[in-house]
Design a protein around this motif. Structure first.
Motif, PDB file in Angstrom:
ATOM      1  N   GLU A  13       4.046   2.229   6.394  1.00 57.00           N
ATOM      2  CA  GLU A  13       3.512   3.428   7.042  1.00 57.00           C
ATOM      3  C   GLU A  13       3.547   4.621   6.100  1.00 57.00           C
ATOM      4  OE1 GLU A  13       5.863   3.915  10.526  1.00 57.00           O
ATOM      5  OE2 GLU A  13       4.915   2.255  11.613  1.00 57.00           O
ATOM      6  N   THR A  14       4.630   4.732   5.329  1.00 63.02           N
ATOM      7  CA  THR A  14       4.747   5.841   4.382  1.00 63.02           C
ATOM      8  C   THR A  14       3.588   5.843   3.409  1.00 63.02           C
ATOM      9  OG1 THR A  14       7.170   5.917   4.511  1.00 63.02           O
ATOM     10  CG2 THR A  14       6.162   6.803   2.509  1.00 63.02           C
ATOM     11  N   TYR A  15       3.264   4.675   2.857  1.00 64.93           N
ATOM     12  CA  TYR A  15       2.203   4.653   1.867  1.00 64.93           C
ATOM     13  C   TYR A  15       0.829   4.779   2.504  1.00 64.93           C
ATOM     14  CZ  TYR A  15       0.269   4.475  -2.684  1.00 64.93           C
ATOM     15  OH  TYR A  15      -0.382   4.843  -3.829  1.00 64.93           O
ATOM     16  N   PHE A  16       0.628   4.227   3.698  1.00 62.54           N
ATOM     17  CA  PHE A  16      -0.652   4.402   4.372  1.00 62.54           C
ATOM     18  C   PHE A  16      -0.900   5.885   4.672  1.00 62.54           C
ATOM     19  CE2 PHE A  16      -1.368  -0.092   6.326  1.00 62.54           C
ATOM     20  CZ  PHE A  16      -1.589  -0.575   5.049  1.00 62.54           C
ATOM     21  N   ASN A  17       0.148   6.620   4.968  1.00 65.60           N
ATOM     22  CA  ASN A  17      -0.012   8.056   5.196  1.00 65.60           C
ATOM     23  C   ASN A  17      -0.462   8.765   3.927  1.00 65.60           C
ATOM     24  OD1 ASN A  17       0.613   8.202   7.937  1.00 65.60           O
ATOM     25  ND2 ASN A  17       2.815   8.319   7.560  1.00 65.60           N
ATOM     26  N   ASN A  35       1.307   1.119  -7.572  1.00 63.73           N
ATOM     27  CA  ASN A  35       1.891   0.100  -6.710  1.00 63.73           C
ATOM     28  C   ASN A  35       1.870  -1.300  -7.295  1.00 63.73           C
ATOM     29  OD1 ASN A  35       2.718   1.228  -3.985  1.00 63.73           O
ATOM     30  ND2 ASN A  35       0.773   2.250  -4.338  1.00 63.73           N
ATOM     31  N   LEU A  36       1.235  -1.473  -8.443  1.00 64.70           N
ATOM     32  CA  LEU A  36       1.156  -2.792  -9.056  1.00 64.70           C
ATOM     33  C   LEU A  36       1.890  -2.869 -10.390  1.00 64.70           C
ATOM     34  CD1 LEU A  36      -2.603  -3.593  -8.324  1.00 64.70           C
ATOM     35  CD2 LEU A  36      -0.610  -4.583  -7.188  1.00 64.70           C
ATOM     36  N   GLY A  37       1.946  -1.767 -11.113  1.00 62.16           N
ATOM     37  CA  GLY A  37       2.586  -1.771 -12.421  1.00 62.16           C
ATOM     38  C   GLY A  37       4.097  -1.933 -12.304  1.00 62.16           C
ATOM     39  N   HIS A  89      16.866   2.107   0.306  1.00 60.65           N
ATOM     40  CA  HIS A  89      16.737   0.657   0.170  1.00 60.65           C
ATOM     41  C   HIS A  89      15.268   0.299   0.025  1.00 60.65           C
ATOM     42  CE1 HIS A  89      17.885  -3.488   0.291  1.00 60.65           C
ATOM     43  NE2 HIS A  89      17.046  -3.738   1.285  1.00 60.65           N
ATOM     44  N   ARG A  90      14.439   0.893   0.852  1.00 61.07           N
ATOM     45  CA  ARG A  90      12.995   0.790   0.713  1.00 61.07           C
ATOM     46  C   ARG A  90      12.433   2.192   0.566  1.00 61.07           C
ATOM     47  NH1 ARG A  90      11.485  -4.720   1.772  1.00 61.07           N
ATOM     48  NH2 ARG A  90       9.407  -4.050   1.149  1.00 61.07           N
ATOM     49  N   HIS A  91      11.186   2.279   0.075  1.00 65.75           N
ATOM     50  CA  HIS A  91      10.549   3.573  -0.209  1.00 65.75           C
ATOM     51  C   HIS A  91      10.021   4.151   1.104  1.00 65.75           C
ATOM     52  CE1 HIS A  91       7.702   6.446  -2.078  1.00 65.75           C
ATOM     53  NE2 HIS A  91       8.564   6.424  -3.087  1.00 65.75           N
ATOM     54  N   VAL A  92      10.919   4.812   1.820  1.00 64.72           N
ATOM     55  CA  VAL A  92      10.656   5.263   3.181  1.00 64.72           C
ATOM     56  C   VAL A  92      10.676   6.787   3.237  1.00 64.72           C
ATOM     57  CG1 VAL A  92      11.628   5.313   5.514  1.00 64.72           C
ATOM     58  CG2 VAL A  92      11.590   3.173   4.227  1.00 64.72           C
ATOM     59  N   ALA A  93       9.637   7.384   3.786  1.00 62.65           N
ATOM     60  CA  ALA A  93       9.646   8.827   4.027  1.00 62.65           C
ATOM     61  C   ALA A  93      10.773   9.160   4.996  1.00 62.65           C
ATOM     62  CB  ALA A  93       8.303   9.272   4.596  1.00 62.65           C
ATOM     63  N   ARG A 241       8.001   1.128  -7.910  1.00 58.64           N
ATOM     64  CA  ARG A 241       6.760   0.923  -7.151  1.00 58.64           C
ATOM     65  C   ARG A 241       6.969   1.439  -5.729  1.00 58.64           C
ATOM     66  NH1 ARG A 241       5.174  -5.325  -7.800  1.00 58.64           N
ATOM     67  NH2 ARG A 241       3.928  -4.741  -5.971  1.00 58.64           N
ATOM     68  N   PRO A 242       6.109   2.339  -5.235  1.00 60.58           N
ATOM     69  CA  PRO A 242       6.317   2.869  -3.882  1.00 60.58           C
ATOM     70  C   PRO A 242       6.195   1.810  -2.784  1.00 60.58           C
ATOM     71  CG  PRO A 242       4.838   4.283  -5.136  1.00 60.58           C
ATOM     72  CD  PRO A 242       5.010   3.033  -5.928  1.00 60.58           C
ATOM     73  N   LEU A 243       5.362   0.825  -3.000  1.00 65.01           N
ATOM     74  CA  LEU A 243       5.101  -0.160  -1.951  1.00 65.01           C
ATOM     75  C   LEU A 243       5.274  -1.563  -2.505  1.00 65.01           C
ATOM     76  CD1 LEU A 243       4.092  -0.721   0.954  1.00 65.01           C
ATOM     77  CD2 LEU A 243       1.768  -0.703   0.045  1.00 65.01           C
TER      78      LEU A 243
END
Length: 246
Positions: A13-17, A35-37, A89-93, A241-243
């Motif tokens: 959701e964070t990245y979709f925003n 997000n891929l590198g 732990h995860r890239h969470v807003a 990587r954000p996602l």
């Protein structure tokens, strides 16, 4: 159907925003690369060497979900005198996280970094920078000493809140400024008491590493831990990587 964890859901959701803000084809391509590198151990070593050569130090941000992948890197950076920072732990807003979710995100991240690299982070850099009251309270409960971000909440007495310089490197580069223009703008606000956020993976993507190296040589920045204790110009380096869907 298998259950989806709250943290994985929020990361997506964070990245979709972010994606929902739109942008040019150039910007979409840059965000796809982000997000891929995959930053490698050699890449981290090169940035650490760049800092070391300038008698500088830095705070390197890691996500708990990737800690096992970077365990040896985390140990080497810490042994070389750099600071290891929790990025969640995860890239969470974190601007609207309730206490329970924030506590899970921080505690799992701390545990993963400890297990992988033998280091306990003292600080937390919040993705997208906003911090909810629940995140502030969870950070205090878990013994974190400093937070990089911004908030309208009540910061616990035992925590130092640092607001990074904005706009930072990636914002300037993403909106189309050249490396030279980006660092000219950053140079203008570089002074003791300022804290900067850099994304070395995206500096490489935008061919801005030479300008970054010049900035480091001239500024001699320090980790946020040193910045809090002794002042100077603080620096956080985020190459995560954000996602990561998996």
């Amino acid at each position: 159907m298998d259950e989806i964890s709250e943290l994985r859901q929020r990361e997506v959701e964070t990245y979709f925003n972010v994606i929902a803000r739109g942008g040019s084809d150039r910007l979409i391509r840059a965000r796809s690369f982000h997000n891929l590198g995959e930053y490698t151990a050699d890449d981290f070593d090169q940035v650490a060497t760049l800092l070391d050569d300038a008698d500088a130090s830095g705070s390197f941000a890691f996500l708990g979900r990737d800690a096992a992948r970077y365990g040896n890197v985390i140990s080497r950076l810490a042994d070389a005198g750099h600071e290891i920072v929790l990025h969640g732990h995860r890239h969470v807003a974190c601007g609207d996280l309730p206490y329970e979710t924030a506590h899970q995100n921080l505690s799992l991240g701390i545990e993963a970094i400890e297990d992988a690299g033998g280091v306990t982070p003292a600080g937390f850099f919040s993705p997208l920078q906003d911090l909810s009251q629940g995140t502030l309270d969870a950070a205090d409960e878990l013994g974190l000493e400093w937070l990089l971000g911004k908030t309208d909440g009540d910061v616990p007495a035992g925590i130092t809140l640092i607001e990074p310089q904005n706009p930072y490197d990636l914002v300037l580069l993403n909106r189309g400024e050249s490396p030279g223009e980006t660092f000219e703008e950053l140079d203008a606000v570089t002074e003791p008491g300022a804290a900067f956020l850099f994304h070395p993976n995206m500096l490489e993507y935008y061919d801005a590493l030479a300008e970054f190296e010049t900035w480091v040589d001239e500024t001699e920045p320090v980790s946020i831990e040193s910045y809090v204790d002794d002042g100077g110009v603080g620096i956080v380096l985020d190459a995560m990587r954000p996602l990561r869907i998996e």
